[in-house]
Design a protein around this motif. Structure first.
Motif, PDB file in Angstrom:
ATOM      1  N   VAL A  13       0.838  -1.202   0.000  1.00 45.04           N
ATOM      2  CA  VAL A  13       0.000   0.000   0.000  1.00 45.04           C
ATOM      3  C   VAL A  13       0.874   1.254   0.000  1.00 45.04           C
ATOM      4  O   VAL A  13       0.581   2.236  -0.663  1.00 45.04           O
ATOM      5  N   THR A  67      -2.126  -5.821   9.271  1.00 46.65           N
ATOM      6  CA  THR A  67      -1.090  -4.903   9.772  1.00 46.65           C
ATOM      7  C   THR A  67      -1.466  -4.381  11.163  1.00 46.65           C
ATOM      8  O   THR A  67      -0.625  -4.304  12.064  1.00 46.65           O
ATOM      9  N   ILE A 100      -1.173   7.961  15.691  1.00 50.50           N
ATOM     10  CA  ILE A 100      -0.756   9.046  14.802  1.00 50.50           C
ATOM     11  C   ILE A 100      -0.906   8.544  13.376  1.00 50.50           C
ATOM     12  O   ILE A 100      -0.245   7.587  12.972  1.00 50.50           O
ATOM     13  N   ALA A 159      -4.596   8.237  11.564  1.00 51.43           N
ATOM     14  CA  ALA A 159      -5.777   7.377  11.777  1.00 51.43           C
ATOM     15  C   ALA A 159      -6.479   7.125  10.441  1.00 51.43           C
ATOM     16  O   ALA A 159      -7.655   7.416  10.276  1.00 51.43           O
ATOM     17  N   ILE A 204      -5.306   1.728   8.455  1.00 49.29           N
ATOM     18  CA  ILE A 204      -4.653   0.836   9.431  1.00 49.29           C
ATOM     19  C   ILE A 204      -4.716   1.433  10.829  1.00 49.29           C
ATOM     20  O   ILE A 204      -5.034   0.731  11.795  1.00 49.29           O
ATOM     21  N   GLY A 205      -4.437   2.740  10.938  1.00 47.72           N
ATOM     22  CA  GLY A 205      -4.466   3.382  12.254  1.00 47.72           C
ATOM     23  C   GLY A 205      -5.830   3.253  12.913  1.00 47.72           C
ATOM     24  O   GLY A 205      -5.939   2.979  14.121  1.00 47.72           O
ATOM     25  N   ASP A 207      -4.558  13.176  13.206  1.00 46.28           N
ATOM     26  CA  ASP A 207      -4.504  12.998  11.757  1.00 46.28           C
ATOM     27  C   ASP A 207      -4.846  14.343  11.130  1.00 46.28           C
ATOM     28  O   ASP A 207      -5.446  15.200  11.779  1.00 46.28           O
ATOM     29  N   TYR A 239      -6.970  14.665   8.939  1.00 45.00           N
ATOM     30  CA  TYR A 239      -8.416  14.603   8.682  1.00 45.00           C
ATOM     31  C   TYR A 239      -9.126  14.001   9.889  1.00 45.00           C
ATOM     32  O   TYR A 239      -8.568  13.156  10.602  1.00 45.00           O
ATOM     33  N   VAL A 261       1.418   7.852   6.394  1.00 47.21           N
ATOM     34  CA  VAL A 261       2.244   7.598   5.216  1.00 47.21           C
ATOM     35  C   VAL A 261       3.633   8.181   5.510  1.00 47.21           C
ATOM     36  O   VAL A 261       3.766   9.023   6.396  1.00 47.21           O
ATOM     37  N   CYS A 317       4.707   0.511  12.849  1.00 51.02           N
ATOM     38  CA  CYS A 317       4.446  -0.423  11.736  1.00 51.02           C
ATOM     39  C   CYS A 317       4.180   0.380  10.465  1.00 51.02           C
ATOM     40  O   CYS A 317       3.467  -0.084   9.575  1.00 51.02           O
ATOM     41  N   VAL A 329       9.516  -1.830  11.333  1.00 52.53           N
ATOM     42  CA  VAL A 329      10.185  -1.155  10.218  1.00 52.53           C
ATOM     43  C   VAL A 329      11.365  -0.330  10.755  1.00 52.53           C
ATOM     44  O   VAL A 329      11.352   0.104  11.906  1.00 52.53           O
TER      45      VAL A 329
HETATM   46  N1  LIG Z   1       4.793  -2.460   8.160  1.00 50.85           N
HETATM   47  C1  LIG Z   1       4.095  -2.901   7.143  1.00 50.85           C
HETATM   48  O1  LIG Z   1       4.242  -4.037   6.691  1.00 50.85           O
HETATM   49  C2  LIG Z   1       3.072  -2.020   6.532  1.00 50.85           C
HETATM   50  C3  LIG Z   1       3.232  -0.654   6.547  1.00 50.85           C
HETATM   51  N2  LIG Z   1       2.279   0.142   5.976  1.00 50.85           N
HETATM   52  C4  LIG Z   1       2.467   1.596   6.042  1.00 50.85           C
HETATM   53  O2  LIG Z   1       1.299   2.166   6.630  1.00 50.85           O
HETATM   54  C5  LIG Z   1       0.954   3.338   5.923  1.00 50.85           C
HETATM   55  C6  LIG Z   1      -0.509   3.653   6.120  1.00 50.85           C
HETATM   56  O3  LIG Z   1      -1.350   2.753   5.414  1.00 50.85           O
HETATM   57  P1  LIG Z   1      -2.934   2.976   5.321  1.00 50.85           P
HETATM   58  O4  LIG Z   1      -3.493   3.091   6.689  1.00 50.85           O
HETATM   59  O5  LIG Z   1      -3.480   1.965   4.406  1.00 50.85           O
HETATM   60  O6  LIG Z   1      -2.962   4.405   4.618  1.00 50.85           O
HETATM   61  P2  LIG Z   1      -4.027   5.573   4.774  1.00 50.85           P
HETATM   62  O7  LIG Z   1      -3.738   6.497   3.650  1.00 50.85           O
HETATM   63  O8  LIG Z   1      -5.388   5.003   4.928  1.00 50.85           O
HETATM   64  O9  LIG Z   1      -3.620   6.261   6.174  1.00 50.85           O
HETATM   65  C7  LIG Z   1      -2.555   7.138   6.331  1.00 50.85           C
HETATM   66  C8  LIG Z   1      -3.029   8.276   7.211  1.00 50.85           C
HETATM   67  O10 LIG Z   1      -1.896   9.111   7.529  1.00 50.85           O
HETATM   68  C9  LIG Z   1      -2.417  10.423   7.628  1.00 50.85           C
HETATM   69  N3  LIG Z   1      -1.320  11.400   7.566  1.00 50.85           N
HETATM   70  C10 LIG Z   1      -0.645  11.841   6.489  1.00 50.85           C
HETATM   71  N4  LIG Z   1       0.267  12.771   6.867  1.00 50.85           N
HETATM   72  C11 LIG Z   1       0.141  12.896   8.203  1.00 50.85           C
HETATM   73  C12 LIG Z   1       0.799  13.701   9.167  1.00 50.85           C
HETATM   74  N5  LIG Z   1       1.765  14.567   8.815  1.00 50.85           N
HETATM   75  N6  LIG Z   1       0.447  13.563  10.457  1.00 50.85           N
HETATM   76  C13 LIG Z   1      -0.541  12.688  10.820  1.00 50.85           C
HETATM   77  N7  LIG Z   1      -1.203  11.921   9.940  1.00 50.85           N
HETATM   78  C14 LIG Z   1      -0.863  12.022   8.654  1.00 50.85           C
HETATM   79  C15 LIG Z   1      -3.387  10.534   6.446  1.00 50.85           C
HETATM   80  O11 LIG Z   1      -4.264  11.623   6.581  1.00 50.85           O
HETATM   81  C16 LIG Z   1      -4.072   9.187   6.531  1.00 50.85           C
HETATM   82  O12 LIG Z   1      -5.254   9.219   7.313  1.00 50.85           O
HETATM   83  C17 LIG Z   1       1.376   3.035   4.473  1.00 50.85           C
HETATM   84  O13 LIG Z   1       1.588   4.209   3.735  1.00 50.85           O
HETATM   85  C18 LIG Z   1       2.624   2.222   4.653  1.00 50.85           C
HETATM   86  O14 LIG Z   1       3.768   3.050   4.624  1.00 50.85           O
HETATM   87  C19 LIG Z   1       1.175  -0.380   5.399  1.00 50.85           C
HETATM   88  C20 LIG Z   1       0.980  -1.732   5.356  1.00 50.85           C
HETATM   89  C21 LIG Z   1       1.914  -2.664   5.913  1.00 50.85           C
END
Ligand SMILES: NC(=O)C1=CN([C@@H]2O[C@H](COP(=O)(O)OP(=O)(O)OC[C@H]3O[C@@H](n4cnc5c(N)ncnc54)[C@H](O)[C@@H]3O)[C@@H](O)[C@H]2O)C=CC1
Ligand SMILES: O=C(O)C(=O)CO
Length: 386
Positions: free
Chosen positions: A95, A123, A171, A173, A176-177, A196, A198, A245, A271, A298
């Motif tokens: 992702v 995750t 941090i 949300a 995954i959060g 977040d 949003y 992200v 994570c 990570v």
């Molecule tokens: N360790 C692992 O195996 C895995 C790691 N990941 C990591 O988790 C990340 C998140 O995945 P999802 O939840 O699916 O993505 P998502 O896009 O649904 O969630 C990311 C959230 O981070 C927020 N965000 C962005 N900039 C921010 C900031 N400066 N401060 C606070 N919040 C902020 C966004 O508004 C969003 O709500 C991925 O981009 C990836 O890097 C994802 C899957 C597995």
């Protein structure tokens, strides 16, 4: 000239040449590609991380699309090579796509896919596992037992933290959060504070409803709070889990200064991506604060750890396995393959990357769409109305 790279070939006479830089779990993704006239070449090189030169050799003179991995550096050089070979599609089997220069992909008109949703719960479960393991010192206690040091029950032996009634801080949300927050709130009756960019209305409603349920049953209700800054979360929470992200706004979000504002006995879980945490500062903080604990999936310079981290008893470290359940990894492979296939076939892009379930149903053909293309708008790709 780049040296040849070893491959396994499926459907040699297929019209479209698709490369996968790694073997991936399951066979559905393979079948979906070869049924749609793709010649699939899977790289079988033994080395774990392929270099840019290795991938250029794989792409060769004619390549319609590539399924790649988060360990690879997808920048200007690779998108130029793919475009020169006639390719218009790339998908990460992940992702997160911080390893991809999306502007470079846009320049060459290459669609960039990712694999959201299918790994959300898996995750979040690993983040919850690390939270519990850190709170109850499970890894330390396991080592103690195996070393033959246990000589009887003692009142002070491996005393840890009770989660119930404490505050979990999230941090980032997003998908995954939020899933992690729900697990910790419902599973352990923790209060929630999150930060977040949003508002996460669904998460707030969930905690409110669960709090009302607990109250109606004579129990202390759980609460939620949307913090106006990250520092509010760091100061108030007992367990903090990072799920944003990785971009320039989140690089070293956790550093010497922010660590100093956290509770001395707090637990920090990561994570998301390694560079969200300044790992050198973290090692120093762990040394100075033996009751502070971390659970890390990570690392800043994967596959390496910063000096000293591996020796810290108050750190639990696992090798980027948060999405590693069979169902999820097979689903990630399917989504990545369908992203590439969809672009090759000229299908539109799926309208909601948060709802990719129809692509994962093994008993029905997948929709004629690419499940998730992150630069769909920039490339002006049509959106599916299905
Ligand atoms: N360790 C692992 O195996 C895995 C790691 N990941 C990591 O988790 C990340 C998140 O995945 P999802 O939840 O699916 O993505 P998502 O896009 O649904 O969630 C990311 C959230 O981070 C927020 N965000 C962005 N900039 C921010 C900031 N400066 N401060 C606070 N919040 C902020 C966004 O508004 C969003 O709500 C991925 O981009 C990836 O890097 C994802 C899957 C597995
Ligand atoms: O999907 C991701 O971003 C990962 O880190 C591996 O699942």
């Amino acid at each position: 000239m780049a040296k040849p790279v070893s491959i396994e070939v499926w459907n040699p006479n297929g019209k479209y040449r698709v490369i996968s830089t790694k073997s991936m779990p399951g066979t559905r993704w393979i079948n979906l590609l070869i049924e749609q006239d793709c010649r699939l070449e899977i790289c079988t090189e033994k080395k774990t991380i392929l270099s840019v030169e290795d991938i250029i050799a794989l792409i060769g003179d004619k390549c319609d699309g590539v399924i790649g991995q988060l360990t690879e550096d997808w920048g200007e050089t690779l998108f130029a090579a793919l475009s020169k070979a006639g390719g218009k599609a790339f998908s990460n089997m992940a992702v997160g796509y911080n390893n991809v220069d999306v502007n470079a992909a846009n320049k060459y008109g290459v669609a960039v896919g990712n694999t959201p949703g299918v790994l959300t719960e898996t995750t979040a479960e690993l983040a919850a596992s690390l939270s519990l393991a850190a709170a109850r010192r499970i890894v330390e206690a396991d080592g103690f037992m195996r070393a033959g040091l246990y000589d009887g029950w003692l009142p002070h032996l491996f005393v840890g933290n009770l989660l119930k009634g404490q505050t979990v801080g999230v941090i980032g949300a997003g998908r995954i959060g939020s899933a992690y927050a729900r697990m910790m709130v419902e599973g352990f009756k923790m209060n929630l504070i999150y930060f977040d960019l949003y508002q996460s209305t669904r998460l707030e409603k969930f905690v409110t409803a669960y709090g009302q349920f607990l109250k109606a049953n004579g129990e202390q209700p759980v609460t939620w709070k949307r913090a106006s800054s990250m520092s509010e979360v760091l100061q108030e929470a007992d367990v903090i889990s990072l799920h944003p992200v990785l971009d320039k706004t989140t690089y070293h979000l956790i550093n010497k200064e922010s660590l100093a504002t956290m509770k001395k006995e707090a637990i920090l879980i990561n994570c998301s991506r390694g560079p969200v945490v300044d790992e050198v500062a973290l090692v120093e903080h762990l040394k100075q604060n033996p009751m502070f604990r971390v659970g890390l999936d990570v690392f800043e310079d994967e596959p390496y750890m910063k000096p000293g981290l591996g020796e810290m008893k108050n750190a639990i470290v696992v090798p980027h396995i948060a999405s590693a359940s069979k169902w999820t990894r097979e689903g990630m492979a399917t989504l990545a393959a369908l992203n590439v296939l969809g672009k090759i076939k000229g299908y539109p892009v799926w309208h909601d990357p948060n709802r990719v379930d129809p692509f994962l149903n093994e008993n029905a053909p997948p929709p004629a769409a690419s499940p998730s293309i992150v630069n769909a708008k920039a490339l002006g790709l049509p959106v599916s109305k299905l």
